[in-house]
Design an enzyme around this catalytic site. Structure first.
Site, PDB file in Angstrom:
ATOM      1  CG  PHE A 117      33.141  50.934  31.327  1.00 24.55           C
ATOM      2  CD1 PHE A 117      32.331  51.474  32.300  1.00 24.55           C
ATOM      3  CD2 PHE A 117      34.302  50.276  31.738  1.00 24.55           C
ATOM      4  CE1 PHE A 117      32.649  51.379  33.643  1.00 24.55           C
ATOM      5  CE2 PHE A 117      34.632  50.168  33.076  1.00 24.55           C
ATOM      6  CZ  PHE A 117      33.808  50.718  34.036  1.00 24.55           C
ATOM      7  CG  ASP A 211      51.646  33.017  42.934  1.00 19.04           C
ATOM      8  OD1 ASP A 211      52.294  34.013  42.594  1.00 19.04           O
ATOM      9  OD2 ASP A 211      51.148  32.876  44.064  1.00 19.04           O
ATOM     10  CD  GLN A 230      43.134  47.007  29.751  1.00 19.18           C
ATOM     11  OE1 GLN A 230      42.478  46.658  30.726  1.00 19.18           O
ATOM     12  NE2 GLN A 230      42.628  47.091  28.543  1.00 19.18           N
ATOM     13  CG  HIS A 232      42.901  51.506  33.860  1.00 15.75           C
ATOM     14  ND1 HIS A 232      42.535  52.822  34.015  1.00 15.75           N
ATOM     15  CD2 HIS A 232      41.763  50.782  33.916  1.00 15.75           C
ATOM     16  CE1 HIS A 232      41.214  52.881  34.150  1.00 15.75           C
ATOM     17  NE2 HIS A 232      40.723  51.655  34.091  1.00 15.75           N
ATOM     18  CG  LEU A 242      41.655  51.447  38.391  1.00 18.87           C
ATOM     19  CD1 LEU A 242      42.677  51.413  37.274  1.00 18.87           C
ATOM     20  CD2 LEU A 242      40.632  50.346  38.186  1.00 18.87           C
ATOM     21  CD  GLU A 245      37.196  52.303  30.531  1.00 18.67           C
ATOM     22  OE1 GLU A 245      38.335  51.814  30.594  1.00 18.67           O
ATOM     23  OE2 GLU A 245      36.346  51.925  29.711  1.00 18.67           O
ATOM     24  NE  ARG A 276      39.865  49.886  30.976  1.00 22.03           N
ATOM     25  CZ  ARG A 276      39.487  49.046  31.902  1.00 22.03           C
ATOM     26  NH1 ARG A 276      40.210  47.961  32.145  1.00 22.03           N
ATOM     27  NH2 ARG A 276      38.401  49.264  32.602  1.00 22.03           N
ATOM     28  CG  HIS A 343      43.981  47.639  35.038  1.00 20.16           C
ATOM     29  ND1 HIS A 343      43.644  47.814  36.353  1.00 20.16           N
ATOM     30  CD2 HIS A 343      42.825  47.354  34.378  1.00 20.16           C
ATOM     31  CE1 HIS A 343      42.332  47.638  36.491  1.00 20.16           C
ATOM     32  NE2 HIS A 343      41.822  47.340  35.304  1.00 20.16           N
ATOM     33  CD  GLU A 373      43.612  40.000  35.537  1.00 21.44           C
ATOM     34  OE1 GLU A 373      42.753  40.327  36.381  1.00 21.44           O
ATOM     35  OE2 GLU A 373      44.606  40.695  35.275  1.00 21.44           O
ATOM     36  NE  ARG A 384      40.151  43.642  31.521  1.00 17.69           N
ATOM     37  CZ  ARG A 384      39.512  44.485  32.350  1.00 17.69           C
ATOM     38  NH1 ARG A 384      38.223  44.723  32.201  1.00 17.69           N
ATOM     39  NH2 ARG A 384      40.168  45.095  33.312  1.00 17.69           N
ATOM     40  CB  SER A 389      37.934  41.713  33.346  1.00 17.75           C
ATOM     41  OG  SER A 389      38.572  40.829  34.199  1.00 17.75           O
ATOM     42  CG  LEU A 390      34.243  42.694  37.310  1.00 17.36           C
ATOM     43  CD1 LEU A 390      33.355  43.768  37.930  1.00 17.36           C
ATOM     44  CD2 LEU A 390      34.932  41.893  38.410  1.00 17.36           C
TER      45      LEU A 390
HETATM   46  C1  LIG Z   1      41.593  47.913  40.784  1.00 13.23           C
HETATM   47  C2  LIG Z   1      40.904  47.057  39.755  1.00 13.23           C
HETATM   48  C3  LIG Z   1      39.634  47.390  39.318  1.00 13.23           C
HETATM   49  C4  LIG Z   1      38.987  46.607  38.361  1.00 13.23           C
HETATM   50  N1  LIG Z   1      37.737  46.955  37.943  1.00 13.23           N
HETATM   51  C5  LIG Z   1      37.111  46.185  37.026  1.00 13.23           C
HETATM   52  C6  LIG Z   1      35.789  46.509  36.586  1.00 13.23           C
HETATM   53  O1  LIG Z   1      35.182  47.483  37.021  1.00 13.23           O
HETATM   54  N2  LIG Z   1      35.213  45.702  35.670  1.00 13.23           N
HETATM   55  C7  LIG Z   1      35.843  44.599  35.160  1.00 13.23           C
HETATM   56  O2  LIG Z   1      35.263  43.905  34.339  1.00 13.23           O
HETATM   57  N3  LIG Z   1      37.076  44.263  35.585  1.00 13.23           N
HETATM   58  C8  LIG Z   1      37.720  45.013  36.499  1.00 13.23           C
HETATM   59  N4  LIG Z   1      38.973  44.668  36.916  1.00 13.23           N
HETATM   60  C9  LIG Z   1      39.527  43.368  36.522  1.00 13.23           C
HETATM   61  C10 LIG Z   1      38.852  42.243  37.322  1.00 13.23           C
HETATM   62  O3  LIG Z   1      38.582  42.696  38.629  1.00 13.23           O
HETATM   63  C11 LIG Z   1      39.706  40.991  37.420  1.00 13.23           C
HETATM   64  O4  LIG Z   1      40.220  40.655  36.162  1.00 13.23           O
HETATM   65  C12 LIG Z   1      38.883  39.810  37.931  1.00 13.23           C
HETATM   66  O5  LIG Z   1      38.194  40.169  39.101  1.00 13.23           O
HETATM   67  C13 LIG Z   1      39.782  38.617  38.180  1.00 13.23           C
HETATM   68  O6  LIG Z   1      39.054  37.618  38.845  1.00 13.23           O
HETATM   69  P1  LIG Z   1      39.699  36.195  39.080  1.00 13.23           P
HETATM   70  O7  LIG Z   1      38.678  35.361  39.762  1.00 13.23           O
HETATM   71  O8  LIG Z   1      40.269  35.681  37.820  1.00 13.23           O
HETATM   72  O9  LIG Z   1      40.957  36.460  40.048  1.00 13.23           O
HETATM   73  P2  LIG Z   1      41.112  37.169  41.472  1.00 13.23           P
HETATM   74  O10 LIG Z   1      39.868  37.761  41.971  1.00 13.23           O
HETATM   75  O11 LIG Z   1      42.318  38.036  41.369  1.00 13.23           O
HETATM   76  O12 LIG Z   1      41.454  35.957  42.431  1.00 13.23           O
HETATM   77  C14 LIG Z   1      42.683  35.259  42.383  1.00 13.23           C
HETATM   78  C15 LIG Z   1      42.678  34.211  43.470  1.00 13.23           C
HETATM   79  O13 LIG Z   1      43.814  33.375  43.303  1.00 13.23           O
HETATM   80  C16 LIG Z   1      44.360  33.085  44.569  1.00 13.23           C
HETATM   81  N5  LIG Z   1      45.777  32.698  44.359  1.00 13.23           N
HETATM   82  C17 LIG Z   1      46.673  33.252  43.511  1.00 13.23           C
HETATM   83  N6  LIG Z   1      47.851  32.592  43.581  1.00 13.23           N
HETATM   84  C18 LIG Z   1      47.684  31.598  44.492  1.00 13.23           C
HETATM   85  C19 LIG Z   1      48.525  30.579  45.009  1.00 13.23           C
HETATM   86  N7  LIG Z   1      49.794  30.445  44.625  1.00 13.23           N
HETATM   87  N8  LIG Z   1      48.023  29.733  45.933  1.00 13.23           N
HETATM   88  C20 LIG Z   1      46.740  29.865  46.371  1.00 13.23           C
HETATM   89  N9  LIG Z   1      45.906  30.815  45.911  1.00 13.23           N
HETATM   90  C21 LIG Z   1      46.369  31.661  44.987  1.00 13.23           C
HETATM   91  C22 LIG Z   1      44.146  34.363  45.368  1.00 13.23           C
HETATM   92  O14 LIG Z   1      44.173  34.105  46.745  1.00 13.23           O
HETATM   93  C23 LIG Z   1      42.749  34.768  44.888  1.00 13.23           C
HETATM   94  O15 LIG Z   1      41.777  34.115  45.661  1.00 13.23           O
HETATM   95  C24 LIG Z   1      39.637  45.465  37.846  1.00 13.23           C
HETATM   96  C25 LIG Z   1      40.920  45.136  38.271  1.00 13.23           C
HETATM   97  C26 LIG Z   1      41.567  45.942  39.189  1.00 13.23           C
HETATM   98  C27 LIG Z   1      42.974  45.596  39.553  1.00 13.23           C
END
Ligand SMILES: Cc1cc2nc3c(=O)[nH]c(=O)nc-3n(C[C@H](O)[C@H](O)[C@H](O)COP(=O)(O)OP(=O)(O)OC[C@H]3O[C@@H](n4cnc5c(N)ncnc54)[C@H](O)[C@@H]3O)c2cc1C
Length: 571
Positions: A117, A211, A230, A232, A242, A245, A276, A343, A373, A384, A389-390
């Protein structure tokens, strides 16, 4: 109206990787936990992640190299204690999720396969084809369920219960029927994900409206490093959907309209696998100088044809489908058109290394946590690296869950809530449902997204940012004159989108104000009028606060340095 009050030990907002990982740990320890989510958990944006999750697993890699790549990638703004914690725990985190059932792609010898990556010295991203996020999310959601975590799907959280530095619950409504409820808990954790929907071309789901950040900011809590957004390098031309990468990790090459492999000019060593921020600026530069491709010359080519159909189908089947569906281009047969897409949010809710939310650079809150995130811990600093991020969401989700349990065992006092504490949310709903103005949510949102992309995008100047500040002021005023058409109580998406727009307008101001004040270029924040990094004045984190009129004030906090001294970043 009598407001129901549900009590529990811990309430978590968000059911992506971070929320589910924390919830599983908390429930496993015997504490009660409720997860509130505006989406079904498996529709959380974590499920859209394609490319991979980093860990120094292979024999020729090591944790220190992962740390170094991450800190260098961050343009030295990352806090090195948090980076060390995350990178050193990465191998264990992968084994943890693998043992719970995550089916990673394999090498021929049976070990977990890893792909290169951007900005990484070694192939380090563990992957499950190009559906890594979905595999991880399905696994952790299943395991959280197995422990008995209570998921309240399609509940919208609109406010926190927070007074005098202490949080004790959230206020939410049921999206099915608008029924309000207070969730009163000893500990509250936010895992609400990212906010790139504020930009016209973006890779994020409709739900990624930030939010959580605005909810905190409206209580006078700070947001950290919001200017670092960021972009992308590879979104599908037009839509920004997307193309991971992973495509460049597997060998994808970038070409301009002259057929030049232009990364030779910008990052001769790393080429397409530079970080990126570097690749995104290179693409935008080619486009600005007239070497773009496509009908409006706003894209460049990503060529994967040399990989052959078998490898594309083995490693990148989902990406191929996306390009065929949304662009009509088959990457097996021809180069596809890509462009930069907003992104990821490096900034967010400031937290210490154990997920405690800060109310000032050196002052913590009680009972309030964030991870994933939406949080800024800060492991990504100004930029990043892909696949970190995962890892952050999984590792810090779990780690913060464990810390919440520890804090509960040490004793967090339960503070009872009163029904009247739902009033702020009820007034917000009432205002939007009954206001008889002339402005439409979709139009205001479009203007916000267009102008943020234009004035606060990959390239920024004092002039463009100040212009955007004025635009935001005007959009906020116009928001007060909003009117929605749907007045029903059943799945009222008109209402939800208006509330979300209010959040977007709030946090967009943080992005712009932070960017105006940061008179340097660092990572993803590129100021054409200040093209160099300025460690003397800006090797520091931005903390921004919003007052009741929506004005933003800033202060700065120290970066945690460590073994890696800041140096010039070359690739
Ligand atoms: C297309 C794409 C591909 C990606 N690929 C990669 C990758 O290959 N490798 C990597 O490391 N990272 C990648 N990322 C980044 C990574 O996926 C995210 O940063 C990470 O999954 C975020 O996880 P999270 O648990 O913080 O939030 P999320 O998985 O976004 O979950 C957010 C949660 O908050 C809830 N929520 C939000 N607001 C409210 C509210 N007001 N009330 C109730 N619930 C709410 C939603 O329902 C959801 O359940 C990618 C991102 C994108 C957009």
């Amino acid at each position: 109206m009598e407001i129901p009050i549900v009590t529990t030990d811990v309430v978590i907002v968000g059911s992506g990787l971070a929320g589910c990982a924390a919830a599983r740990e908390i429930k496993k320890s015997g504490k009660d936990v409720i997860v509130l989510t505006k989406l079904h958990p498996l529709r959380s944006h974590s499920g859209a992640a394609q490319g991979g999750v980093n860990a120094a697993l292979s024999d020729d890699d090591d944790v220190e190299l992962h740390m170094f790549d991450t800190v260098k990638g961050s343009d030295y703004l990352a806090d090195q204690d948090a980076v060390e914690l995350m990178c050193s725990k990465a191998p264990e985190t992968i084994r943890w999720i693998e043992h719970m059932g995550a089916a990673f792609s394999r090498r021929e010898d049976g070990r977990i396969a890893q792909r290169p990556f951007g900005g990484q010295s070694k192939p380090r991203a563990c992957f499950a084809k190009d559906r890594t996020g979905l595999t991880l999310l399905q696994t952790i959601y299943e395991q959280a369920h197995r422990e008995g975590v209570a998921f309240w799907d399609e509940w919208y959280v609109a406010d926190i219960l927070y007074k005098n530095g202490k949080a004790y619950g959230v206020v939410a409504f049921n999206l099915r029927d608008l029924k309000p409820t207070i969730f009163n808990a000893k500990a509250v954790m936010f895992a609400t994900g990212g906010y790139a929907r504020a930009f016209k071309i973006n890779s994020n789901a409709h739900a990624n409206t930030g939010d959580g950040l605005s909810i905190f900011a409206r209580h006078g809590l700070p947001l950290e490093d919001m200017e670092f957004v960021q972009f992308h390098p590879s979104g599908l031309a037009g839509s920004g959907i997307l193309i991971s990468e992973a495509a460049r990790g597997e060998g994808g090459r970038l070409y301009n309209s002259l057929g030049e492999r232009f990364m030779e000019k910008y990052a001769p060593e790393k080429m397409e696998l530079a970080p990126r921020d570097v690749v995104a600026r290179a693409i935008m530069n080619e486009i600005r100088e007239g070497r773009g491709v496509g009908p409006d010359k706003m894209a460049v080519y990503l060529d994967l044809t040399h990989l052959g159909e078998a490898k594309i189908m083995e490693r990148l089947p989902e990406l191929r489908d996306l390009a065929i569906t949304f662009l009509g281009q088959d990457m097996v047969k021809e180069p596809i058109m890509i462009t930069v897409t907003a992104h990821y949010s490096m900034g967010g809710i400031p937290v210490d290394i154990n997920g405690h939310v800060k109310q000032a650079p050196n002052k913590l809150t009680e009972g309030l946590y964030a991870a994933g995130e939406c949080a800024c811990v800060s492991v990504h600093g100004a930029n990043r690296l892909g696949a970190n991020s995962l890892l952050e969401a999984l590792f810090f989700g779990r780690h913060v869950g464990q810390n919440i349990v520890e804090d509960l065992e040490k004793g967090i006092e339960f503070q009872p809530a009163a029904g009247s504490e739902a009033n702020t949310m009820l007034e917000e709903i009432e205002f939007i449902m009954t206001n008889n103005g002339t402005e439409k949510t979709a139009k205001l949102r479009q203007e916000l997204q267009d102008t943020m992309f234009e004035n606060c995008g990959v390239f920024r100047t004092e002039e463009s940012l100040k212009k955007q500040k004025e635009i935001l002021k005007e959009l906020r005023n116009r928001f007060r004159n909003i009117r929605i058409d749907d007045k029903s109580k059943t799945f009222n998406t008109d209402l939800q989108e208006a509330i979300e727009l209010g959040h977007m307008l709030d946090y967009a101001s943080f992005i712009v104000e932070g960017a105006i004040a940061r008179k340097e270029s660092r990572g993803a924040h590129y100021r054409e009028d200040y093209p160099n990094r300025d460690d003397e004045n800006f090797l520091k984190h931005t903390y921004a606060y919003m007052d009741e009129e929506g004005n933003i004030s800033l202060e700065y906090g120290d970066v945690v340095l460590g073994k890696f001294e800041p140096q010039e970043r070359k690739y």
